[in-house]
Enzyme design. Sequence first.
Site, short mmCIF file in Angstrom:
data_model
loop_
_atom_site.label_atom_id
_atom_site.label_comp_id
_atom_site.label_asym_id
_atom_site.label_seq_id
_atom_site.Cartn_x
_atom_site.Cartn_y
_atom_site.Cartn_z
N LYS A 168 9.21 22.76 45.63
CA LYS A 168 10.31 22.49 46.32
C LYS A 168 11.20 23.58 46.79
CE LYS A 168 10.40 18.59 42.88
NZ LYS A 168 11.07 17.50 42.14
N TYR B 47 9.84 9.42 48.66
CA TYR B 47 10.08 9.05 47.41
C TYR B 47 10.59 7.68 47.23
CZ TYR B 47 10.06 13.82 44.96
OH TYR B 47 9.63 15.01 44.52
N PHE C 236 19.27 8.68 40.49
CA PHE C 236 19.38 9.85 41.08
C PHE C 236 18.63 9.81 42.44
CE2 PHE C 236 15.49 9.29 38.38
CZ PHE C 236 14.52 9.33 39.12
N ARG D 131 -0.39 18.52 36.65
CA ARG D 131 0.71 17.77 35.85
C ARG D 131 0.86 18.72 34.67
NH1 ARG D 131 4.18 14.17 38.18
NH2 ARG D 131 5.06 14.14 35.96
N THR E 63 9.04 16.96 33.47
CA THR E 63 10.24 16.89 34.49
C THR E 63 11.46 17.58 34.11
OG1 THR E 63 9.17 14.56 34.89
CG2 THR E 63 11.38 14.89 35.96
N ARG F 80 7.38 24.53 35.54
CA ARG F 80 8.94 24.28 35.06
C ARG F 80 9.60 24.89 34.06
NH1 ARG F 80 7.83 17.95 36.61
NH2 ARG F 80 8.51 17.74 38.72
N ASN G 33 13.65 21.35 40.01
CA ASN G 33 12.78 21.52 39.14
C ASN G 33 11.21 21.96 39.58
OD1 ASN G 33 11.82 19.08 40.33
ND2 ASN G 33 11.58 17.87 38.30
N HIS H 49 6.59 19.40 42.63
CA HIS H 49 6.14 18.04 42.69
C HIS H 49 4.67 17.96 42.43
CE1 HIS H 49 5.57 13.93 43.65
NE2 HIS H 49 4.52 14.25 44.36
N GLU I 64 0.17 10.31 48.73
CA GLU I 64 1.03 11.47 48.98
C GLU I 64 0.32 12.41 49.91
OE1 GLU I 64 3.49 10.76 44.95
OE2 GLU I 64 2.26 12.60 45.19
P1 IDP Z 1 8.10 14.08 38.28
O1 IDP Z 1 8.55 14.85 39.38
O2 IDP Z 1 7.81 14.81 37.06
O3 IDP Z 1 6.78 13.18 38.67
P2 IDP Z 1 9.55 11.40 38.46
O4 IDP Z 1 9.95 10.66 37.39
O5 IDP Z 1 8.62 11.05 39.40
O6 IDP Z 1 9.33 13.00 37.73
O7 IDP Z 1 10.98 11.76 39.30
C1 IDP Z 1 10.80 12.36 40.60
C2 IDP Z 1 11.88 13.57 40.81
O8 IDP Z 1 13.09 13.00 40.65
C3 IDP Z 1 11.83 14.48 39.48
O9 IDP Z 1 10.92 15.65 39.59
C4 IDP Z 1 13.17 15.15 39.65
O10 IDP Z 1 13.57 16.08 40.48
C5 IDP Z 1 14.00 13.89 40.05
N1 IDP Z 1 14.52 13.29 38.63
C6 IDP Z 1 13.87 12.34 37.79
N2 IDP Z 1 14.58 11.66 36.77
C7 IDP Z 1 15.92 12.46 37.07
C8 IDP Z 1 17.06 12.25 36.59
O11 IDP Z 1 17.23 11.58 35.43
N3 IDP Z 1 18.32 12.95 36.88
C9 IDP Z 1 17.93 13.55 38.10
N4 IDP Z 1 16.75 13.68 38.90
C10 IDP Z 1 15.87 13.03 38.55
MG MG Z 2 6.42 11.56 39.87
#
Ligand code: IDP
Ligand code: MG
Length: 142
Positions: free
Chosen positions: A11, A51, A59, A87, A93, A104, A114, A117, A128
């Site tokens: 990212k 996304y 968010f 993962r 996350t 992370r 973070n 992805h 994807e």
């Molecule tokens: P992942 O990247 O670990 O798969 P996802 O739940 O798919 O997590 O969420 C996609 C992205 O959205 C996350 O990597 C993060 O950058 C952002 N995100 C997820 N949950 C939150 C939140 O509660 N607040 C702000 N950003 C979030």
């Molecule tokens: Mg995800």
Amino acid sequence: MAIQRTLSIIKPDAVAKNVIGDIIRRFEENGLSVIATRMTHLSAEQAGRFYAVHKERPFYKDLCKFMSSGPILAMTLEGSNAVNLNRQLMGATNPKEAEEGTIRADHANSIDANAVHGSDSEENAGIEISFFFGDLDLNSRL
Ligand code: IDP
Ligand code: MG
């Protein structure tokens, strides 16, 4: 364990920190091979399409803004159990919950910025990967 392909994205925050090499080293040391790479700077509209599954989440707008804030490196990784292995190497996350030694835990500043992805299922990996790469871009290393 089955050979799989998965999409990884470094990212904008991690690209800006210049830790591309450190992240790819972790993939390679854990048995994953890079079979396609593409550095690009997404528009907010493109990030929104990538996304789209999150479009009802609070968010979503911030996520699209962040993902289009600078260049990213999209990669296809190949290897045994690639989806789950990626993962595991990424960590949770929220970096505050990420296990020690994960990407992370070491490179993410917040739940928004973070670092990486990774596809969360083989089905989503297929979708994807085709967002960024065509068949001719994928160079199997098996
Ligand atoms: P992942 O990247 O670990 O798969 P996802 O739940 O798919 O997590 O969420 C996609 C992205 O959205 C996350 O990597 C993060 O950058 C952002 N995100 C997820 N949950 C939150 C939140 O509660 N607040 C702000 N950003 C979030
Ligand atoms: Mg995800």
